[in-house]
Design a protein around this motif. Structure first.
Motif, PDB file in Angstrom:
ATOM      1  N   ASP A  37     -13.913  11.407   5.617  1.00 27.04           N
ATOM      2  CA  ASP A  37     -14.716  10.219   5.881  1.00 27.04           C
ATOM      3  C   ASP A  37     -15.908  10.595   6.761  1.00 27.04           C
ATOM      4  OD1 ASP A  37     -13.914  10.181   8.585  1.00 27.04           O
ATOM      5  OD2 ASP A  37     -12.412   8.610   8.278  1.00 27.04           O
ATOM      6  N   ILE A  38     -16.742   9.595   7.042  1.00 26.54           N
ATOM      7  CA  ILE A  38     -18.002   9.888   7.746  1.00 26.54           C
ATOM      8  C   ILE A  38     -17.771  10.317   9.188  1.00 26.54           C
ATOM      9  CG2 ILE A  38     -19.463   8.444   6.273  1.00 26.54           C
ATOM     10  CD1 ILE A  38     -19.212   6.217   8.324  1.00 26.54           C
ATOM     11  N   ASN A  39     -16.525  10.161   9.668  1.00 26.20           N
ATOM     12  CA  ASN A  39     -16.221  10.640  11.012  1.00 26.20           C
ATOM     13  C   ASN A  39     -15.497  11.981  11.003  1.00 26.20           C
ATOM     14  OD1 ASN A  39     -17.228   8.295  12.427  1.00 26.20           O
ATOM     15  ND2 ASN A  39     -15.524   7.215  11.460  1.00 26.20           N
ATOM     16  N   GLY A  40     -15.363  12.569   9.824  1.00 29.87           N
ATOM     17  CA  GLY A  40     -14.772  13.905   9.743  1.00 29.87           C
ATOM     18  C   GLY A  40     -13.271  13.917   9.549  1.00 29.87           C
ATOM     19  N   LYS A  41     -12.640  12.732   9.474  1.00 28.54           N
ATOM     20  CA  LYS A  41     -11.188  12.724   9.243  1.00 28.54           C
ATOM     21  C   LYS A  41     -10.912  13.077   7.781  1.00 28.54           C
ATOM     22  CE  LYS A  41      -7.327   9.363   9.203  1.00 28.54           C
ATOM     23  NZ  LYS A  41      -6.174  10.048   9.735  1.00 28.54           N
ATOM     24  N   SER A  42      -9.882  13.896   7.535  1.00 25.43           N
ATOM     25  CA  SER A  42      -9.598  14.290   6.150  1.00 25.43           C
ATOM     26  C   SER A  42      -8.390  13.528   5.602  1.00 25.43           C
ATOM     27  CB  SER A  42      -9.385  15.808   6.055  1.00 25.43           C
ATOM     28  OG  SER A  42      -8.039  16.110   6.323  1.00 25.43           O
ATOM     29  N   TYR A  43      -8.389  13.352   4.301  1.00 24.65           N
ATOM     30  CA  TYR A  43      -7.326  12.622   3.608  1.00 24.65           C
ATOM     31  C   TYR A  43      -6.930  13.404   2.366  1.00 24.65           C
ATOM     32  CZ  TYR A  43      -9.527   8.720   6.143  1.00 24.65           C
ATOM     33  OH  TYR A  43     -10.084   7.921   7.101  1.00 24.65           O
ATOM     34  N   LEU A  44      -5.638  13.426   2.073  1.00 26.34           N
ATOM     35  CA  LEU A  44      -5.170  13.913   0.780  1.00 26.34           C
ATOM     36  C   LEU A  44      -5.360  12.758  -0.209  1.00 26.34           C
ATOM     37  CD1 LEU A  44      -3.717  16.173  -0.784  1.00 26.34           C
ATOM     38  CD2 LEU A  44      -1.553  15.115  -0.098  1.00 26.34           C
ATOM     39  N   ASP A  45      -5.943  13.050  -1.355  1.00 26.28           N
ATOM     40  CA  ASP A  45      -6.342  11.979  -2.264  1.00 26.28           C
ATOM     41  C   ASP A  45      -5.292  11.764  -3.349  1.00 26.28           C
ATOM     42  OD1 ASP A  45      -7.601  10.153  -3.804  1.00 26.28           O
ATOM     43  OD2 ASP A  45      -9.381  11.363  -4.242  1.00 26.28           O
ATOM     44  N   GLY A  46      -4.447  10.788  -3.145  1.00 23.84           N
ATOM     45  CA  GLY A  46      -3.409  10.461  -4.133  1.00 23.84           C
ATOM     46  C   GLY A  46      -3.888   9.442  -5.150  1.00 23.84           C
ATOM     47  N   LEU A  47      -5.145   9.058  -5.052  1.00 21.51           N
ATOM     48  CA  LEU A  47      -5.679   7.978  -5.874  1.00 21.51           C
ATOM     49  C   LEU A  47      -6.685   8.484  -6.899  1.00 21.51           C
ATOM     50  CD1 LEU A  47      -5.825   4.933  -6.297  1.00 21.51           C
ATOM     51  CD2 LEU A  47      -7.470   4.806  -4.432  1.00 21.51           C
ATOM     52  N   GLY A  48      -7.367   9.580  -6.566  1.00 27.20           N
ATOM     53  CA  GLY A  48      -8.335  10.169  -7.506  1.00 27.20           C
ATOM     54  C   GLY A  48      -9.357   9.168  -8.021  1.00 27.20           C
ATOM     55  N   GLY A  49      -9.868   8.318  -7.116  1.00 28.23           N
ATOM     56  CA  GLY A  49     -10.864   7.327  -7.547  1.00 28.23           C
ATOM     57  C   GLY A  49     -10.295   6.354  -8.567  1.00 28.23           C
ATOM     58  N   ILE A  50      -9.005   6.070  -8.483  1.00 31.68           N
ATOM     59  CA  ILE A  50      -8.205   5.294  -9.451  1.00 31.68           C
ATOM     60  C   ILE A  50      -8.234   5.981 -10.818  1.00 31.68           C
ATOM     61  CG2 ILE A  50      -7.493   3.023 -10.266  1.00 31.68           C
ATOM     62  CD1 ILE A  50      -9.281   1.692  -8.290  1.00 31.68           C
ATOM     63  N   ALA A  51      -7.607   7.125 -10.858  1.00 28.78           N
ATOM     64  CA  ALA A  51      -7.404   7.868 -12.127  1.00 28.78           C
ATOM     65  C   ALA A  51      -8.722   8.312 -12.771  1.00 28.78           C
ATOM     66  CB  ALA A  51      -6.590   7.022 -13.112  1.00 28.78           C
ATOM     67  N   VAL A  52      -9.711   8.586 -11.941  1.00 29.61           N
ATOM     68  CA  VAL A  52     -11.030   8.970 -12.465  1.00 29.61           C
ATOM     69  C   VAL A  52     -11.337  10.452 -12.235  1.00 29.61           C
ATOM     70  CG1 VAL A  52     -13.515   8.674 -12.088  1.00 29.61           C
ATOM     71  CG2 VAL A  52     -12.043   6.663 -12.324  1.00 29.61           C
ATOM     72  N   ALA A 357      -0.883   4.511   5.254  1.00 30.32           N
ATOM     73  CA  ALA A 357      -0.986   5.839   4.640  1.00 30.32           C
ATOM     74  C   ALA A 357      -2.327   6.472   5.000  1.00 30.32           C
ATOM     75  CB  ALA A 357      -0.820   5.741   3.124  1.00 30.32           C
ATOM     76  N   ALA A 358      -3.382   5.683   4.956  1.00 29.24           N
ATOM     77  CA  ALA A 358      -4.707   6.222   5.294  1.00 29.24           C
ATOM     78  C   ALA A 358      -4.718   6.709   6.747  1.00 29.24           C
ATOM     79  CB  ALA A 358      -5.783   5.166   5.070  1.00 29.24           C
ATOM     80  N   ASP A 359      -4.091   5.959   7.624  1.00 28.51           N
ATOM     81  CA  ASP A 359      -4.015   6.396   9.034  1.00 28.51           C
ATOM     82  C   ASP A 359      -3.351   7.772   9.138  1.00 28.51           C
ATOM     83  OD1 ASP A 359      -5.278   4.158   9.959  1.00 28.51           O
ATOM     84  OD2 ASP A 359      -3.438   3.120  10.582  1.00 28.51           O
ATOM     85  N   GLN A 360      -2.376   8.005   8.235  1.00 33.47           N
ATOM     86  CA  GLN A 360      -1.664   9.297   8.244  1.00 33.47           C
ATOM     87  C   GLN A 360      -2.365  10.353   7.378  1.00 33.47           C
ATOM     88  OE1 GLN A 360       1.319   9.815   9.983  1.00 33.47           O
ATOM     89  NE2 GLN A 360       0.852   7.796  10.842  1.00 33.47           N
ATOM     90  N   GLY A 361      -3.526   9.991   6.834  1.00 31.29           N
ATOM     91  CA  GLY A 361      -4.292  10.979   6.070  1.00 31.29           C
ATOM     92  C   GLY A 361      -3.922  11.063   4.598  1.00 31.29           C
TER      93      GLY A 361
END
Ligand SMILES: Cc1ncc(COP(=O)(O)O)c(C=O)c1O
Length: 406
Positions: A37-52, A357-361
């Motif tokens: 995100d714009i603050n540098g926090k990283s996330y594992l992407d389980g959504l893939g832009g909603i299957a995109v 979940a987002a809070d946990q990345g």
């Protein structure tokens, strides 16, 4: 905690129309299955832009191809032949065993084209009021026709009058479809998702697909399978209906086909391939060179990197891990899906889990109120799948405990 947003993004924007319940996160960039995100926090992407995002984010070979294409030509009109349309159409025909393709830019557009095909199929054989069989819990888009085909009153509320000519039936019940269409000469098509996505990850049974195929053949109806979300390798076949061994007459695609570049397509078999004639249908952006290049390169990279096999391997691993970690838990209703299209249904609404979940990345989605939906990129590794399980399962346990579900 999720990092703070700049004040102008804290509330709904005064300038962007308020159509989404957004999380307080603004994403800046991504790499593979990870986004920041714009603050540098990283996330594992389980959504893939909603299957995109089939190839994940910033795939080097896709990026290089798109950069080259942008430098060559982004768009030209369909007044002219577009060679990349030929290339992508030929590939989709090869993969599907169908005959030809119409290109557009989104899923709802692909479905609109399918519905127009069905109506014209009817009119061409003298049916003045063609009707299409659609399903409970279906989602086909948010245009007036596709929201009318959608089986979710929330999507339709406020937008009546709905488009006429739909007959609604429950999933996986061949007798119900026979009863609903009995003595009705106006039926022209049956239209469903091979695995319902927005409706809560509900698969159609393979045998049901075969039975509906047979019914369509007997009654001269078009079988139209919306593969917008479940298609493009996600379930471990190029198209989810291929698990049943049948072929549809009409197959709308979008989402994962361009790995993030807007694209839609309607693939037609012999019964539907010649219904449209010049002047019957069209769209300005459909099939433009940039979108076509995205489709061609997405499929090429999927083939070169064995991403369909990866969807099966990682999907099976995820499913087994969720079953191990959550099986028997009070509050767990069912784990459903195929390959990298998984739904974990709880017995209670669980929209709160998005933020937790987002809070946990971890980025996930919750659909149909109580179904955690995972539709990550097809490049997801086993290690990333394990990371997803390690974040999500404790959250689900804790959530159900807090809600005193026992
Ligand atoms: C099965 C299905 N069909 C159609 C659509 C609509 O696609 P789009 O949002 O690109 O219009 C979606 C979107 O979620 C979908 O899941």
């Amino acid at each position: 905690m999720t990092a703070a947003l700049p004040p102008h993004l804290e509330a709904a924007s005064p300038h962007v129309m308020n159509t989404y319940g957004r999380l307080p996160i603004a994403l800046s960039h991504g790499q593979g299955c990870r986004v920041w995100d714009i603050n540098g926090k990283s996330y594992l992407d389980g959504l893939g832009g909603i299957a995109v995002n089939t190839l994940g984010h910033n795939h080097p070979r896709l990026v290089a191809a798109l950069q080259a294409q942008i430098g060559q030509m982004i768009h030209c009109s369909n007044y002219y032949h577009i060679p990349l349309q030929e290339t992508l159409a030929a590939k989709l025909v090869e993969l599907s065993g169908l005959e030809n393709v119409f290109f557009c830019s989104t899923g709802l557009e692909a479905n609109e084209a399918a519905l127009k095909l069905a109506r014209k199929f009817g009119h061409d054989k003298g049916i003045d009021f063609p009707e299409v069989v659609v399903y409970e819990k279906a989602f086909h888009g948010r245009s007036i026709a596709t929201l009318s085909a959608t089986g979710n009153p929330k999507v339709q509320a406020g937008f009546g009058p709905l488009v006429e000519g739909f007959i609604r039936v429950p999933l996986n019940d061949i007798e119900a479809i026979k009863a609903a269409t009995a003595h009705n000469p106006n039926v022209v098509a049956v239209f469903f998702e091979a695995i319902q996505g927005e409706g809560g990850v509900h698969p159609m049974d393979d045998q049901y697909l075969r039975d509906v195929r047979q019914l369509c053949d007997e009654r001269d109806w078009l079988l139209m399978i919306d593969e917008v979300q479940c298609g493009m390798g996600r379930t471990g076949k190029w198209f989810a209906h291929q698990w049943s061994g049948i072929k549809p007459d009409v197959m709308p695609l979008a989402k994962g086909l361009g790995s993030g570049v807007p694209i839609g397509a309607v693939v037609a078999g012999p019964k539907a391939a010649h219904i449209f004639q010049p002047g019957n249908h069209g769209t300005t952006f459909g099939g433009n060179p940039l979108a076509m290049r995205a489709g061609v390169e997405t499929i090429r990279i999927m083939e070169e990197d064995g991403l369909i096999a990866n969807a099966v391997q990682t999907g099976d691993h995820l499913r087994a891990a969720f079953t191990r970690e959550l099986g028997g838990l009070a509050g767990l209703k069912e784990i459903r899906g195929r390959g990298l299209m998984l739904g974990i249904e709880l017995t209670i609404p669980c929209g709160e889990l998005l933020k937790r979940a987002a809070d946990q990345g971890l980025l996930i989605s919750v659909t149909a109120d109580s179904v955690i939906r995972l539709v990550p990129s097809l490049i997801m590794t086993i290690a990333e799948a394990d990371e997803m399980v390690a974040i999500l399962c404790p959250l689900i346990h804790q959530f159900l405990q807090e809600k005193a579900v026992s």
